[in-house]
Design an enzyme around this catalytic site. Structure first.
Site, PDB file in Angstrom:
ATOM      1  N   LYS A   1      47.061  87.149  91.719  1.00 58.49           N
ATOM      2  CA  LYS A   1      46.804  85.940  92.515  1.00 58.49           C
ATOM      3  C   LYS A   1      45.830  85.037  91.758  1.00 58.49           C
ATOM      4  CE  LYS A   1      43.134  88.384  95.023  1.00 58.49           C
ATOM      5  NZ  LYS A   1      42.895  89.260  96.180  1.00 58.49           N
TER       6      LYS A   1
ATOM      7  N   TYR B   1      17.997  69.575  80.977  1.00 64.72           N
ATOM      8  CA  TYR B   1      17.756  69.036  82.316  1.00 64.72           C
ATOM      9  C   TYR B   1      16.695  69.838  83.041  1.00 64.72           C
ATOM     10  CZ  TYR B   1      21.970  66.169  81.956  1.00 64.72           C
ATOM     11  OH  TYR B   1      22.916  65.247  81.583  1.00 64.72           O
TER      12      TYR B   1
END
Ligand SMILES: *Cc1c(COP(=O)(O)O)cnc(C)c1O
Length: 364
Positions: free
Chosen positions: A34, A257
Site C-alpha cells: 500500500k 534557520y
C-alpha cells in the site's frame, strides 16, 4: 550535474526480505505494498516478487488498479475493502479481494447484485479499536456471509495494536479473543503483520500454517519494527545525495534557520542537497547519524526544504561532490526516524522529488 538526491531501491533485497517473512512464519504471505509500497514504488516492488508472492495488499481500488494495469496477476487484497457500493463492479471485474471491516459493508455486500462472488477477509476488532467488527457482531456477520451467493470464501482476520512491543501482553489478549470467537468457523486466518512475524511466535498458533496468511509490510523494506540489530533483513532504500558547498565556521558561530546549532569548536560544515521536500524529516535533531564517503558523522542545525548541514570537521577528505548517505546501508532508517520522533514507515512514505533508481541483482 542534475540534482543529486537519489533513492536507490534494491529489489533483490526486497525479494530476500519477502522470503525471510515467509520462512519465519511458514504460511502464505501477502506482501503489503500500500501507499506506493511504503514510498518505494508499488509496481517495481510487485514485479520483483511476481510469481513468488502469494498475493499483495493495498489500501484502495486505485492502488490495486495500478498493479492490474501493470499486468500483476496475483491476488490483491483491498485492506479497507470498498468505500462505497459503486466500487463493487470494478472490484469484481478486476478479481480483487476485499476486507469487510464494518457492519455497513456487510449490509451492502449482502444486498449487491454481483457478476461473481467475492473473496472476503472478514476483520475482527480484537483490541486495536480502529476498524473491524466487534467480537459480538463477528459470528453473526460470518454466518450471514458464509455460503451467501455474493461470497466465494471467508478468511478471518484481525490486526494487532502493540505487536512491536514485546513486553506488552496486549498481543496475546488479542490472539485469545480472536481464537475464542472464530473457533469452528472458517479454516483460513490472517493475524500477523511484520512485528508479529518477527516477535510473536504465538501469532501462528492457529492450526495448519498453510491456511494462515501473514501480512508483512515494513519488514519487506528492511526495517525491523522491533529495532532488533541482529535482524536478517536487508535495507531496500538507500537515500543519498552529495555535498554542494563547504564552509568553515568559528567556535560560537551558528548556522541555518533559527541558528539552532552553535559551534562548540571550529567546525567544517558541508551543505547537502537534500531537505524536507525530499522527505528528510525536518524534525531530525543535531546528532542524527549520516555517512559521508563511508564515514559516519552527524546532522547539524535545522533541516531546510532543499538542503541540510553535515558536520565534516572529522572527515578532512570530504569535498564538493562527496557522497552522503542519509539512510540505507550504513545509517539505519530506524535510527534516523527515532531521532526525528517518528518511525521508518513515515520516512519511507515521505520520500519524493529525489530521483528513484532501481537495482536488481537477478536470482538473489
Ligand atoms: C499496513 C498493514 C499491514 C502491514 O503492517 P506492517 O507493520 O508494515 O508489517 C498489515 N495488515 C494491515 C491490516 C495493514 O493495514
Amino acid at each position: 550535474m542534475s540534482r543529486p538526491a537519489i533513492a536507490h531501491i534494491r529489489l533483490d533485497a526486497l525479494r530476500h526480505n519477502y522470503r525471510v517473512a515467509k520462512h519465519l512464519h511458514g504460511g502464505k504471505a501477502l506482501a503489503v505494498i500500500k501507499a506506493n509500497a511504503y514510498g518505494h514504488g508499488a509496481v517495481h516492488c510487485a514485479k520483483a516478487i511476481e510469481g513468488e508472492a502469494d498475493g499483495f495488499a493495498v489500501a484502495c481500488l486505485e492502488e490495486a488498479l495500478q498493479l492490474r494495469e501493470a499486468g500483476i496477476p496475483e491476488p490483491i487484497l483491498l485492506l479497507e475493502g470498498f468505500f462505497e457500493a459503486l466500487e463493487l463492479p470494478e472490484i469484481v471485474a478486476n478479481n480483487l479481494w476485499i476486507v469487510v471491516h464494518a457492519q455497513w459493508q456487510v449490509e451492502i455486500l449482502l444486498a449487491a447484485k454481483l457478476a461473481k462472488p467475492l473473496h472476503v477477509w472478514l476483520k475482527m476488532d480484537s483490541g486495536m479499536h480502529r476498524v473491524g467488527l466487534s467480537p459480538i457482531e463477528y459470528s453473526q456477520a460470518f454466518e450471514r456471509l458464509n455460503n451467501h451467493k455474493n461470497v466465494a470464501k471467508i478468511v478471518m482476520m484481525t490486526h494487532f495494536a502493540n505487536a512491536d512491543n514485546v513486553s506488552s501482553n496486549h498481543t496475546l489478549q488479542q490472539i485469545e479473543i480472536f481464537q475464542k470467537v472464530t473457533q469452528g468457523l472458517s479454516t483460513e486466518t490472517s493475524l500477523a503483520n511484520s512485528a508479529a512475524i518477527l516477535g510473536w511466535k504465538q501469532a501462528k498458533c492457529l492450526g495448519d500454517t498453510k491456511n494462515q496468511w501473514t501480512r508483512p509490510g515494513i519488514m519487506l523494506y528492511g526495517a525491523d519494527p522491533l529495532m532488533n540489530a541482529e535482524t536478517k533483513l536487508k535495507p531496500v532504500m538507500q537515500l543519498t545525495s552529495k555535498i554542494i558547498s563547504i564552509r568553515s565556521i568559528k567556535q560560537g558561530e551558528s548556522i541555518g534557520y533559527g541558528s539552532i546549532f552553535t559551534a562548540e569548536r571550529d567546525t567544517i560544515v558541508g551543505i547537502v542537497a537534500c531537505g524536507y521536500a525530499d522527505g528528510y524529516p525536518r524534525s531530525a535533531v543535531t546528532g542524527t547519524p549520516m555517512a559521508v564517503d563511508g564515514e559516519m558523522t552527524r546532522l547539524i542545525g535545522r533541516v531546510s526544504m532543499d538542503m541540510l548541514f553535515v558536520d565534516l570537521t572529522d572527515i578532512p577528505n570530504a569535498t564538493i561532490g562527496s557522497l552522503v548517505e542519509l539512510w540505507g546501508n550504513q545509517v539505519s532508517a530506524n535510527v534516523v526516524a527515532k531521532s526525528a520522533g517518528t518511525i521508518a514507515y513515515e520516512l519511507f512514505c515521505n520520500v519524493k522529488r529525489a530521483h528513484f533508481q532501481y537495482f536488481d541483482a537477478a536470482n538473489i
